[in-house]
Structure formats: structure tokens, C-alpha cells
Scaffold this active site. Structure first.
Site, PDB file in Angstrom:
ATOM      1  N   THR A 261     177.777  80.790 -12.575  1.00 38.11           N
ATOM      2  CA  THR A 261     176.425  80.381 -12.186  1.00 38.11           C
ATOM      3  C   THR A 261     175.822  79.438 -13.221  1.00 38.11           C
ATOM      4  O   THR A 261     175.213  78.415 -12.869  1.00 38.11           O
ATOM      5  CB  THR A 261     175.518  81.615 -12.027  1.00 38.11           C
ATOM      6  OG1 THR A 261     176.156  82.559 -11.166  1.00 38.11           O
ATOM      7  CG2 THR A 261     174.194  81.216 -11.421  1.00 38.11           C
ATOM      8  N   TYR A 262     175.981  79.768 -14.485  1.00 39.68           N
ATOM      9  CA  TYR A 262     175.464  78.927 -15.558  1.00 39.68           C
ATOM     10  C   TYR A 262     176.068  77.528 -15.481  1.00 39.68           C
ATOM     11  O   TYR A 262     175.353  76.513 -15.554  1.00 39.68           O
ATOM     12  CB  TYR A 262     175.782  79.577 -16.903  1.00 39.68           C
ATOM     13  CG  TYR A 262     175.404  78.766 -18.116  1.00 39.68           C
ATOM     14  CD1 TYR A 262     174.091  78.738 -18.576  1.00 39.68           C
ATOM     15  CD2 TYR A 262     176.363  78.049 -18.822  1.00 39.68           C
ATOM     16  CE1 TYR A 262     173.749  77.999 -19.703  1.00 39.68           C
ATOM     17  CE2 TYR A 262     176.032  77.313 -19.945  1.00 39.68           C
ATOM     18  CZ  TYR A 262     174.718  77.291 -20.380  1.00 39.68           C
ATOM     19  OH  TYR A 262     174.388  76.563 -21.489  1.00 39.68           O
TER      20      TYR A 262
END
Length: 350
Positions: free
Chosen positions: A210-211
Site C-alpha cells: 500500500t505504501y
């Protein structure tokens, strides 16, 4: 490929060092060390930031989001050391950080609580920063979270949402609000810096899906804004005439010894690449702040781990055999007497 001037400098340094030792010294090792030092010093010279003599004269007003810890705190510290005025924000109360900075630099720093993932909070913070600084010349979008290092299917839905809201939505809304302020400041150009991280160059980020995805969106956002600022939006007259100049740039601090880097890391990661390429917040800020101050126009990519600095770090570690001052040979964080660390081994800055 490396800068041609850099290769020439390395070759000249090597030739010069060898030529100096035509008559062998008593110990060959001394000659070899001299050659290595000459080359290493030349690499460090090419990696160095611009000197103060070429930087614009201040003082300037600076905003740093996520400024209560890590590299954000170090940015504020370095800007203040150079005589500028700073407002920091953080999702937690930044009062302790402000107190520590004021003890070093005087009453030229202010702090506000702000959740960058909330548009109303950002607008309230921006209004307070404008009131305290008068003119905002530099806005550093530094606030970020990574959600922890773990397989994607083990990441809770609310963590996915939080990471995207802070790292992507937060930068979008902060940039929008900063641009609104800066376009109305006719006295000085304004510059906004969006911080990128793992995944920015398109590679995979296992453990940080996600990052990496959120950070990957920032270059596209910045490129699109630069095209708009250059008047390339078909069918619209934008930016409007009579407005101040605003530049939007990319900021890449590389690997910094902070919670964002060390939390959930393994000994293997800490040995390499962290033990070779990572730097302290103060080192990164000392390099990047003068580069930030030196920018002109829009669309500059400002980075700590440039090709020259990366080569210098590899050279120092594997040729000069210099060891990390933070990570030992077993991949453990080195804890020094008289220094405070948190549970993940991150050195406390204040």
C-alpha cells in the site's frame, strides 16, 4: 550512467595519486590508502550540496508537515540554523519538538497539530502557518506512514485506508492549499516539495504494498501539476495572469534511520542496504535543505541518494572498508551510552 565529469575526476585522482608515488614509500599500504582517499574525497566532493554563496538570501518562511520527529524535525532544525522561520505540524502535539527547537534557535519556530488526511485540519493549519509566517516560501510535504512491514493480505482494511489517505490524499490536499496561498503571494516565488519513497521508480515493494502504491502516485501528480503550471491545460487559461510564481518539486530523502525505516526490519535488511546507504536525519537534512533553497522554476527532483552519493557510499563501505556507525556486522542497531533510543532502536532527536 554516471556523470562523465565524475568519471574524469576519479581517473585524474587515481593518476595523480599513483604519479605522486613514483618513488615508493616505505610501505605500499600507505600508497594504496592515499589513492583510495583521493578517489573517495573526489566522490564526496561531487556529491556535496550547493554552497551557501549560491543560495538565495532569506530569511524565508518554511512549512514542514510531519515535523515533530525524524527527518521532518531535522529539516526544521537545519532551516532554523540557517536563519529561516519555520512552522511544523504533526498529527500529535508538536509542543515538545517546538520547545527543543526554540532552545537551540530562539522563537522563530511554531507548531500546530494537524491531521494531513483531513482537509479541514489542513486548511486550519495552513491559515495558522500563514498568520505566523506572513509569507510561505517553502512547503515540505513530509508527513507519511507505511502501515508496518507485512504481507498485503495481513494488512487490515483500515490501515490500507489510512496509508493511502496520509501518503496520497494528504499530499494532494496539502499541495492544493499551499498553491492557493502561494499564488496570492506576489512578493516571492513559492516552492512545494512532495516527498517520495519506496516504489517511486516503479520497482516492487514487498511488505509495503500500500505504501509503495501511494508513493508511486506522487510523481504522476507532480508531473501533471508542472504541466498545468506551464500553461499546458488545453481549453483553460491557467495559471491565471498576475499570480505569483509557484513551483512543485519532488523530494527524495532516501533511506533515513527513522521509525519508518527500522520498524519491523530484519537483520539482513539492516546490514544491507540500510547499513550501507541509510543516513541519519541530520545528515539528510544538511544535504537536502541547501538543495531545496537552490531550486528555481518547477519540476526539480531533489534527492539525497544521488548517483554520486550512492557511489560514494559503496566506495566508502567496500573499498575503504568503512563500517556503519549505526548498524553492526550482525545487523543490530548500535546503541551508544548516553543516547536515548526507542523500542525499534531509533535514536531520539530531542
Amino acid at each position: 550512467m554516471l556523470n562523465e565529469r565524475l568519471w574524469i575526476a576519479i581517473a585524474l585522482a587515481t593518476r595523480s595519486a599513483l604519479g605522486f608515488c613514483v618513488s615508493p614509500p616505505p610501505r605500499t599500504a600507505i600508497r594504496r590508502l592515499s589513492v583510495l582517499d583521493d578517489i573517495g574525497n573526489k566522490l564526496e566532493e561531487f556529491a556535496a550540496p550547493p554552497g551557501d554563496e549560491v543560495l538565495p538570501k532569506g530569511p524565508f518562511g518554511v512549512v514542514v508537515t510531519g515535523g515533530a520527529a525524524g527527518v521532518g524535525y531535522a529539516y526544521a532544525d537545519e532551516f532554523l540554523r540557517r536563519g529561516h522561520r519555520v512552522v511544523i505540524c504533526d498529527v500529535k502535539d508538536p509542543a515538545a519538538a517546538v520547545e527543543a527547537l526554540r532552545a537551540k534557535h530562539g522563537d522563530f519556530v511554531f507548531g500546530e497539530t494537524c491531521d494531513v488526511s483531513d482537509a479541514k485540519s489542513v486548511r486550519a493549519f495552513a491559515a495558522a502557518a500563514k498568520e505566523k509566517l506572513g509569507t510561505i516560501s517553502y512547503w515540505i510535504n513530509n508527513a507519511a506512514i507505511n502501515g508496518g512491514r507485512r504481507p498485503f493480505l495481513e494488512v487490515p482494511d483500515d490501515v490500507i485506508e489510512a496509508v493511502v489517505r496520509v501518503n496520497l490524499f494528504g499530499v494532494l490536499v496539502c499541495t492544493k492549499v499551499a498553491m492557493e496561498i502561494m499564488l496570492d503571494q506576489t512578493s516571492t516565488p513559492g516552492h512545494i516539495f512532495n516527498t517520495v519513497g519506496s516504489g517511486v521508480r516503479g520497482g516492487g515493494t514487498p511488505g509495503y504494498v500500500t505504501y509503495g502504491a501511494a508513493k508511486r502516485g506522487l510523481p504522476q501528480m507532480t508531473d501533471s501539476l508542472n504541466a498545468e503550471l506551464e500553461g499546458k491545460t488545453q481549453g483553460y487559461t491557467w495559471p491565471p495572469p498576475g499570480k505569483a510564481s509557484v513551483g512543485v518539486h519532488t523530494l527524495s530523502p532516501g533511506m533515513v534511520f527513522t521509525d519508518l525505516l527500522l520498524k519491523d526490519s530484519t537483520p539482513e535488511l539492516r546490514k544491507f542496504p540500510f547499513g550501507v546507504l541509510a543516513a541519519s536525519p541530520e545528515e539528510v537534512a544538511a544535504d537536502l535543505v541547501p538543495k531545496i533553497l537552490a531550486v528555481e522554476g518547477t519540476g526539480t527532483f531533489v534527492e539525497y541518494l544521488s548517483k554520486e552519493r550512492t557511489l560514494s557510499k559503496f566506495y566508502n563501505r567496500f573499498i575503504r572498508r568503512q563500517k556503519s556507525q549505526v548498524i553492526d556486522d550482525d545487523g543490530n542497531v548500535i546503541r551508544r551510552d548516553g543516547v536515548d533510543y526507542n523500542a525499534d532502536g531509533v535514536r531520539m532527536l530531542y
